[in-house]
Design a protein around this motif. Sequence first.
Motif, PDB file in Angstrom:
ATOM      1  N   ASN A  11    -103.268 -50.941 -71.657  1.00 18.28           N
ATOM      2  CA  ASN A  11    -102.484 -50.115 -71.061  1.00 18.28           C
ATOM      3  C   ASN A  11    -101.295 -50.555 -70.261  1.00 18.28           C
ATOM      4  OD1 ASN A  11    -103.380 -50.751 -68.394  1.00 18.28           O
ATOM      5  ND2 ASN A  11    -105.443 -49.879 -68.844  1.00 18.28           N
ATOM      6  N   THR A  12    -100.412 -49.671 -69.832  1.00 17.80           N
ATOM      7  CA  THR A  12     -99.565 -49.768 -68.887  1.00 17.80           C
ATOM      8  C   THR A  12     -99.600 -48.903 -67.712  1.00 17.80           C
ATOM      9  OG1 THR A  12     -97.948 -50.126 -70.804  1.00 17.80           O
ATOM     10  CG2 THR A  12     -96.927 -49.618 -68.550  1.00 17.80           C
ATOM     11  N   ILE A  13     -99.548 -49.356 -66.376  1.00  8.90           N
ATOM     12  CA  ILE A  13     -99.838 -48.438 -65.144  1.00  8.90           C
ATOM     13  C   ILE A  13     -98.487 -48.430 -64.562  1.00  8.90           C
ATOM     14  CG2 ILE A  13    -101.093 -48.463 -63.024  1.00  8.90           C
ATOM     15  CD1 ILE A  13    -103.023 -49.956 -64.073  1.00  8.90           C
ATOM     16  N   THR A  14     -97.938 -47.338 -64.464  1.00 11.19           N
ATOM     17  CA  THR A  14     -96.617 -47.149 -63.460  1.00 11.19           C
ATOM     18  C   THR A  14     -97.133 -46.319 -62.048  1.00 11.19           C
ATOM     19  OG1 THR A  14     -95.668 -46.488 -65.553  1.00 11.19           O
ATOM     20  CG2 THR A  14     -94.405 -45.876 -63.640  1.00 11.19           C
ATOM     21  N   ASP A  15     -96.611 -46.828 -61.342  1.00 10.91           N
ATOM     22  CA  ASP A  15     -96.603 -46.418 -59.711  1.00 10.91           C
ATOM     23  C   ASP A  15     -95.341 -45.966 -59.211  1.00 10.91           C
ATOM     24  OD1 ASP A  15     -99.583 -46.659 -58.660  1.00 10.91           O
ATOM     25  OD2 ASP A  15     -99.221 -48.392 -59.798  1.00 10.91           O
ATOM     26  N   ARG A  16     -95.495 -44.880 -58.546  1.00  8.27           N
ATOM     27  CA  ARG A  16     -94.280 -44.594 -57.674  1.00  8.27           C
ATOM     28  C   ARG A  16     -94.604 -43.873 -56.396  1.00  8.27           C
ATOM     29  NH1 ARG A  16     -89.100 -43.312 -57.865  1.00  8.27           N
ATOM     30  NH2 ARG A  16     -88.037 -41.224 -56.606  1.00  8.27           N
ATOM     31  N   CYS A  17     -93.936 -44.505 -55.235  1.00  4.30           N
ATOM     32  CA  CYS A  17     -94.417 -44.268 -53.852  1.00  4.30           C
ATOM     33  C   CYS A  17     -93.139 -44.015 -53.031  1.00  4.30           C
ATOM     34  CB  CYS A  17     -95.510 -45.148 -53.574  1.00  4.30           C
ATOM     35  SG  CYS A  17     -94.993 -46.790 -53.121  1.00  4.30           S
ATOM     36  N   ARG A  18     -93.369 -43.759 -51.743  1.00  2.10           N
ATOM     37  CA  ARG A  18     -92.274 -43.723 -50.787  1.00  2.10           C
ATOM     38  C   ARG A  18     -92.750 -44.730 -49.813  1.00  2.10           C
ATOM     39  NH1 ARG A  18     -91.162 -41.791 -45.641  1.00  2.10           N
ATOM     40  NH2 ARG A  18     -88.904 -40.936 -45.305  1.00  2.10           N
ATOM     41  N   ILE A  19     -91.794 -45.484 -49.234  1.00  3.93           N
ATOM     42  CA  ILE A  19     -92.293 -46.583 -48.452  1.00  3.93           C
ATOM     43  C   ILE A  19     -91.934 -45.770 -47.262  1.00  3.93           C
ATOM     44  CG2 ILE A  19     -91.538 -48.867 -47.426  1.00  3.93           C
ATOM     45  CD1 ILE A  19     -92.640 -48.855 -50.296  1.00  3.93           C
ATOM     46  N   ASP A  20     -93.182 -45.938 -46.014  1.00  2.00           N
ATOM     47  CA  ASP A  20     -93.149 -45.093 -44.909  1.00  2.00           C
ATOM     48  C   ASP A  20     -92.237 -46.306 -43.813  1.00  2.00           C
ATOM     49  OD1 ASP A  20     -93.587 -42.940 -46.083  1.00  2.00           O
ATOM     50  OD2 ASP A  20     -95.776 -42.862 -45.425  1.00  2.00           O
ATOM     51  N   ARG A  21     -93.277 -47.258 -43.866  1.00  2.00           N
ATOM     52  CA  ARG A  21     -92.821 -48.278 -42.803  1.00  2.00           C
ATOM     53  C   ARG A  21     -93.203 -49.631 -43.219  1.00  2.00           C
ATOM     54  NH1 ARG A  21     -96.091 -49.414 -38.531  1.00  2.00           N
ATOM     55  NH2 ARG A  21     -98.027 -47.943 -38.311  1.00  2.00           N
ATOM     56  N   HIS A  22     -92.698 -50.704 -42.737  1.00  2.00           N
ATOM     57  CA  HIS A  22     -93.277 -52.163 -42.956  1.00  2.00           C
ATOM     58  C   HIS A  22     -94.117 -52.356 -41.556  1.00  2.00           C
ATOM     59  CE1 HIS A  22     -93.398 -56.482 -41.970  1.00  2.00           C
ATOM     60  NE2 HIS A  22     -93.440 -56.485 -43.388  1.00  2.00           N
TER      61      HIS A  22
END
Length: 214
Positions: free
Chosen positions: A41-52
Amino acid sequence: MEYVYGTAEIDGVMRENLKVIGGPKLEEGEYLTTVREYDDNTITDRCRIDRHYLTAEDEDGTKYDFYAISEHYRYIDRTKMLDETNAATEIAFVALAETGGIDGTTAGEHKNLFEEWQAGVSYKVGQYRRYGEKLYRCVQQHTSQAGWEPDKAASLWSVAADPAEEWPEWSQPLGAHDAYAKGAKVSHNGKHWVSDVDANVWEPGVSGWSEAKE
């Protein structure tokens, strides 16, 4: 660069986080899309970086950066796994048909699963091959050659039943392996015939067949 998604306690609250191994630091507010390819399979993730919120380093000197993230969306594409499953099913179907586990009528319903006939190939009894618009079953082991095409070599190939053709042309059976079953329908000498018996090797009009009443 490697991305590992998970959860962690950040400032006393359990939140989604992202562990990044190697690469430049990510910016606050940035949207990140990652694609990971696997065998099935192929896993695609998308997210917003809030903070380090943390940088760590192991004994080998590999640096890890940890980020609090939000708006995380994951899509898993299992097309490759389905394709592999379908391919395995098709291979099993062909193998079952060629060992006698599936009748010619059923094989004919899925004739596109079988390979096309070719010259210069060693064929064994029971193998199916497509030629023209029909599916044929090998009835005598041989090495194919020009002039021995399935529609020309009745001693080598028999026509498999094709459900799309209600009254296929009768061909002389060579034995029990390609004899007609009771109820089989054929065309012969401009007429339609129905087999009266199982293991029918007789010619329609001679014995074992009844002319169909239209």
